[in-house]
Motif scaffolding. Structure first.
Motif, PDB file in Angstrom:
ATOM      1  N   HIS A  41       0.871  -1.180   0.109  1.00 18.99           N
ATOM      2  CA  HIS A  41      -0.026   0.062  -0.048  1.00 18.99           C
ATOM      3  C   HIS A  41       0.851   1.237   0.193  1.00 18.99           C
ATOM      4  CE1 HIS A  41      -3.505   2.435   0.407  1.00 18.99           C
ATOM      5  NE2 HIS A  41      -3.316   2.837   1.584  1.00 18.99           N
ATOM      6  N   LEU A  42       0.802   2.008  -1.076  1.00 22.16           N
ATOM      7  CA  LEU A  42       1.405   3.626  -0.957  1.00 22.16           C
ATOM      8  C   LEU A  42       0.480   4.415  -0.477  1.00 22.16           C
ATOM      9  CD1 LEU A  42       4.233   4.654  -2.121  1.00 22.16           C
ATOM     10  CD2 LEU A  42       2.821   5.060  -4.448  1.00 22.16           C
ATOM     11  N   GLY A  47       4.893  12.139   3.953  1.00 28.40           N
ATOM     12  CA  GLY A  47       5.428  12.546   2.428  1.00 28.40           C
ATOM     13  C   GLY A  47       4.896  11.425   1.483  1.00 28.40           C
ATOM     14  N   LEU A  48       5.480  10.265   1.447  1.00 25.46           N
ATOM     15  CA  LEU A  48       5.058   9.262   0.596  1.00 25.46           C
ATOM     16  C   LEU A  48       5.778   7.862   1.368  1.00 25.46           C
ATOM     17  CD1 LEU A  48       3.428   8.969  -1.767  1.00 25.46           C
ATOM     18  CD2 LEU A  48       5.444   9.020  -3.115  1.00 25.46           C
ATOM     19  N   THR A  49       4.871   7.083   1.551  1.00 31.54           N
ATOM     20  CA  THR A  49       5.284   5.872   2.402  1.00 31.54           C
ATOM     21  C   THR A  49       4.800   4.600   1.638  1.00 31.54           C
ATOM     22  OG1 THR A  49       5.311   6.969   4.386  1.00 31.54           O
ATOM     23  CG2 THR A  49       5.155   4.244   4.612  1.00 31.54           C
ATOM     24  N   TYR A  87      10.470   8.385  -1.304  1.00 34.75           N
ATOM     25  CA  TYR A  87       9.433   7.868  -0.391  1.00 34.75           C
ATOM     26  C   TYR A  87      10.031   6.964   0.661  1.00 34.75           C
ATOM     27  CZ  TYR A  87      10.733   3.214  -2.964  1.00 34.75           C
ATOM     28  OH  TYR A  87      11.229   2.193  -3.442  1.00 34.75           O
ATOM     29  N   HIS A  88       9.402   6.560   1.661  1.00 35.11           N
ATOM     30  CA  HIS A  88       9.662   5.910   2.799  1.00 35.11           C
ATOM     31  C   HIS A  88       9.446   4.472   2.433  1.00 35.11           C
ATOM     32  CE1 HIS A  88      11.375   9.419   5.452  1.00 35.11           C
ATOM     33  NE2 HIS A  88      10.013   9.978   4.766  1.00 35.11           N
ATOM     34  N   LEU A  89      10.105   3.343   2.833  1.00 39.22           N
ATOM     35  CA  LEU A  89       9.821   2.210   2.792  1.00 39.22           C
ATOM     36  C   LEU A  89       9.544   1.653   4.227  1.00 39.22           C
ATOM     37  CD1 LEU A  89       9.577  -0.623   1.238  1.00 39.22           C
ATOM     38  CD2 LEU A  89      11.951  -0.964   1.401  1.00 39.22           C
ATOM     39  N   GLU A  90       8.453   0.904   4.355  1.00 40.46           N
ATOM     40  CA  GLU A  90       8.032   0.565   5.723  1.00 40.46           C
ATOM     41  C   GLU A  90       7.602  -0.967   5.643  1.00 40.46           C
ATOM     42  OE1 GLU A  90       5.528   3.090   8.332  1.00 40.46           O
ATOM     43  OE2 GLU A  90       4.096   1.167   8.017  1.00 40.46           O
ATOM     44  N   VAL A  91       8.407  -1.824   5.861  1.00 43.04           N
ATOM     45  CA  VAL A  91       8.371  -3.191   6.161  1.00 43.04           C
ATOM     46  C   VAL A  91       7.590  -4.000   7.336  1.00 43.04           C
ATOM     47  CG1 VAL A  91       9.050  -5.735   5.680  1.00 43.04           C
ATOM     48  CG2 VAL A  91       9.909  -3.644   4.272  1.00 43.04           C
ATOM     49  N   SER A  92       6.598  -4.452   7.446  1.00 43.32           N
ATOM     50  CA  SER A  92       6.055  -4.711   8.676  1.00 43.32           C
ATOM     51  C   SER A  92       5.299  -6.243   8.649  1.00 43.32           C
ATOM     52  CB  SER A  92       4.807  -3.886   9.112  1.00 43.32           C
ATOM     53  OG  SER A  92       3.793  -3.989   8.369  1.00 43.32           O
ATOM     54  N   ASP A 208       5.800  -6.392  14.036  1.00 45.87           N
ATOM     55  CA  ASP A 208       7.186  -5.745  13.900  1.00 45.87           C
ATOM     56  C   ASP A 208       7.203  -5.066  12.487  1.00 45.87           C
ATOM     57  OD1 ASP A 208       8.052  -7.337  16.158  1.00 45.87           O
ATOM     58  OD2 ASP A 208       8.294  -8.930  15.174  1.00 45.87           O
ATOM     59  N   GLU A 209       8.094  -4.110  12.532  1.00 43.84           N
ATOM     60  CA  GLU A 209       8.158  -3.379  11.404  1.00 43.84           C
ATOM     61  C   GLU A 209       9.495  -2.852  11.249  1.00 43.84           C
ATOM     62  OE1 GLU A 209       6.421   1.171  11.956  1.00 43.84           O
ATOM     63  OE2 GLU A 209       4.910  -0.361  11.592  1.00 43.84           O
ATOM     64  N   THR A 210      10.229  -2.475  10.147  1.00 45.01           N
ATOM     65  CA  THR A 210      11.389  -1.571   9.992  1.00 45.01           C
ATOM     66  C   THR A 210      10.994  -0.532   8.915  1.00 45.01           C
ATOM     67  OG1 THR A 210      13.677  -1.685   9.590  1.00 45.01           O
ATOM     68  CG2 THR A 210      12.332  -3.189   8.231  1.00 45.01           C
ATOM     69  N   GLU A 211      11.890   0.308   8.989  1.00 44.29           N
ATOM     70  CA  GLU A 211      11.644   1.613   8.086  1.00 44.29           C
ATOM     71  C   GLU A 211      12.819   2.094   7.500  1.00 44.29           C
ATOM     72  OE1 GLU A 211       9.294   6.075   8.195  1.00 44.29           O
ATOM     73  OE2 GLU A 211       8.629   4.132   9.507  1.00 44.29           O
ATOM     74  N   GLN A 212      12.796   2.471   6.147  1.00 42.18           N
ATOM     75  CA  GLN A 212      13.990   3.212   5.493  1.00 42.18           C
ATOM     76  C   GLN A 212      13.505   4.142   4.728  1.00 42.18           C
ATOM     77  OE1 GLN A 212      15.529  -0.544   3.591  1.00 42.18           O
ATOM     78  NE2 GLN A 212      16.385   1.024   2.175  1.00 42.18           N
ATOM     79  N   GLU A 213      14.517   5.279   4.347  1.00 44.88           N
ATOM     80  CA  GLU A 213      14.112   6.118   3.286  1.00 44.88           C
ATOM     81  C   GLU A 213      14.514   5.917   1.927  1.00 44.88           C
ATOM     82  OE1 GLU A 213      14.280  11.110   2.951  1.00 44.88           O
ATOM     83  OE2 GLU A 213      14.613  10.069   4.826  1.00 44.88           O
ATOM     84  N   MET A 214      13.753   6.072   0.932  1.00 46.18           N
ATOM     85  CA  MET A 214      14.322   5.758  -0.473  1.00 46.18           C
ATOM     86  C   MET A 214      14.600   6.988  -1.154  1.00 46.18           C
ATOM     87  SD  MET A 214      14.568   2.250  -0.170  1.00 46.18           S
ATOM     88  CE  MET A 214      14.367   1.602  -1.939  1.00 46.18           C
TER      89      MET A 214
END
Length: 214
Positions: A41-42, A47-49, A87-92, A208-214
């Motif tokens: 889901h974008l 900003g944009l995730t 965008y920010h990448l969020e994996v959960s 659980d989740e992790t996030e990084q900026e792309m």
């Protein structure tokens, strides 16, 4: 989406538009490292995730797993570049009150409360809340939480009519989810030859989740 790509995706609830394009990119990457896609889901959040929800075949997902998925899908997304802006990448993980996207999800969580929306009218409604009574190859039987006067206490919803379905957080669900998660983690440790008391990252059943900026 080609016939081959469709056949390789056993989810009955899938994305559309840009989300579907992203799903086609990340799904084979996830499969190659032992994970399965739950949802993409974008959103315009922060900003944009780009939210990627995934899990292992046994339903577990730790913080370390989220980091592994993030490292694996980032290069594929960079190459195909489906998102024009930063965008920010969020994996959960799916979390306890998870979305149900596969037929097997409905079977696994039989007996628990679910909130569901359909794309077409089913028994004169598009929204349902109730307990999953049973599921088969064609659909799911829902015991209505509060049936209106004159309504049948149960309704059968075909899978191809379901637009969205999510478990509702209850004490029973938390208890069952933690139990399933603990069993899956113990079995995974046995397969890896690790002692059962070896600490493993992530709290059982947590989102659980992790996030990084792309």
């Amino acid at each position: 989406m080609t016939a081959t790509e469709t056949d390789s995706d056993d989810r009955i609830i899938r994305e559309s538009g840009i989300d579907a394009r992203i799903a086609l990119i990340v799904q084979p990457v996830l499969r190659a490292i032992g994970f399965r896609l739950v949802r993409v889901h974008l959103t315009g959040q922060n900003g944009l995730t780009l939210q990627i929800m995934a899990e292992r075949e046994d339903g577990t997902m730790t913080v370390e797993d989220c980091e592994e998925v993030s490292r694996a899908v980032s290069p594929a997304l960079d190459v195909d570049d489906p998102i024009e802006k930063a965008y920010h990448l969020e994996v959960s993980s799916p979390g306890i009150d998870r979305p149900l996207v596969r037929k097997s999800d409905f079977a696994t969580w039989t007996g628990h409360l679910v909130k569901m929306e359909t794309s077409v009218l089913v028994a004169d409604r598009k929204r349902f809340k109730g307990k999953i009574a049973e599921s088969d190859a064609d659909g799911v039987l829902i015991e209505r939480d509060k049936a209106a006067y004159g309504e049948e206490p149960t309704v059968r919803v075909p899978y191809d009519a379901i637009a969205e379905a999510r478990l509702i957080l209850t004490d029973d669900l938390i208890r069952d989810a933690l139990s399933k998660d603990n069993r899956a983690r113990k079995e995974a440790k046995k397969r890896r030859g690790e002692p059962e008391d070896t600490p493993e990252g992530g709290e059982a059943g947590a989102e659980d989740e992790t996030e990084q900026e792309m």
